[in-house]
Design a protein around this motif. Structure first.
Motif, short mmCIF file in Angstrom:
data_model
loop_
_atom_site.label_atom_id
_atom_site.label_comp_id
_atom_site.label_asym_id
_atom_site.label_seq_id
_atom_site.Cartn_x
_atom_site.Cartn_y
_atom_site.Cartn_z
N ARG A 3 -23.92 19.23 10.59
CA ARG A 3 -23.89 18.54 11.88
C ARG A 3 -22.76 17.52 11.89
O ARG A 3 -22.68 16.66 11.01
CB ARG A 3 -25.24 17.88 12.15
N VAL A 4 -21.87 17.63 12.89
CA VAL A 4 -20.65 16.82 12.93
C VAL A 4 -20.61 15.95 14.18
O VAL A 4 -20.90 16.42 15.28
CB VAL A 4 -19.39 17.74 12.91
N LEU A 5 -20.25 14.69 14.00
CA LEU A 5 -20.00 13.77 15.11
C LEU A 5 -18.49 13.52 15.16
O LEU A 5 -17.88 13.18 14.14
CB LEU A 5 -20.74 12.45 14.89
N LEU A 6 -17.89 13.70 16.34
CA LEU A 6 -16.45 13.47 16.52
C LEU A 6 -16.22 12.12 17.20
O LEU A 6 -16.79 11.86 18.26
CB LEU A 6 -15.83 14.57 17.38
N ALA A 7 -15.36 11.29 16.60
CA ALA A 7 -14.98 10.01 17.19
C ALA A 7 -13.48 10.06 17.47
O ALA A 7 -12.67 10.03 16.54
CB ALA A 7 -15.31 8.86 16.24
N GLU A 8 -13.13 10.18 18.74
CA GLU A 8 -11.72 10.35 19.15
C GLU A 8 -11.56 9.80 20.55
O GLU A 8 -12.29 10.19 21.46
CB GLU A 8 -11.36 11.84 19.09
#
Length: 200
Positions: A3-8
């Protein structure tokens, strides 16, 4: 599933990353955050396995986010994905607990592989930058960096002293040391040089 969280903070980049990672059968993007504070709140709420973050983010930088995650949510791994090919940034990212450091121009398969490697407990670092980091060590102490950063933002020696709980003389000594180490003429040039190397 990892499970991946993207912060951009750039919407187009975030959307492209989400689309690319969603093509991987073992990766699931569980959230997107547009700034560091949002990312920290989402990490607390969603408990992802891996957070992928840029370095330069509003509110909390990627480095500050990595440090907060390491102290508050140590099970979550952090991968820095950035345009900054600066060895100083890489060293600082590793110091604050990031497990990966990749450049945005790397192939998508490299990012997916890095996420898997970091999730499995390894590290994933751009090899050329890793070599440069050893050849170009950061000469500044953490306190010199703090003082120089505040001075570069326009704070007087007195204001820096008040913010950091130091005497004005001590602040001047730290600035003098930083300027000397960087071979600069003044605090403005020292801050510029340190930024260019990723040390500030």
């Amino acid at each position: 599933m990892i499970r991946v969280l993207l912060a951009e903070d750039q919407t187009l980049v975030a959307g492209a990353l989400e689309a690319l990672l969603s093509l991987e059968p073992d990766l699931e993007v569980v959230g997107l955050a547009a700034n560091g504070e949002e990312a920290l709140a989402a990490a607390r709420r969603l408990q992802p396995d891996v957070v992928v973050t840029d370095i330069e983010m509003p509110r909390l930088s990627g480095l500050e986010l990595a440090a907060r995650i390491r102290s508050e949510l140590p099970r979550i791994r952090v991968v820095i994905l950035t345009t900054f090919a600066r060895s100083g940034y890489l060293r600082r990212a590793l110091e604050v607990g990031a497990r990966g450091y990749l450049l945005k121009d790397a192939p998508a398969s490299e990012l997916a592989g890095a996420i898997r490697r970091v999730h499995a407990g390894g590290r994933a670092v751009d090899p050329q930058l890793a070599a440069e980091a050893w050849d170009d060590p950061d000469p500044l102490t953490e306190r010199e960096r703090q003082v120089l950063r505040l001075a570069a933002e326009g704070a007087s020696s007195g204001e820096v002293a008040r913010q950091l709980g130091l005497s004005e003389g001590t602040v001047r000594n730290y600035l003098s040391e930083a300027i000397s180490k960087l071979g600069a003429r003044n605090r403005v040039e020292a801050a510029r040089l340190a930024r260019e190397r990723g040390w500030l």
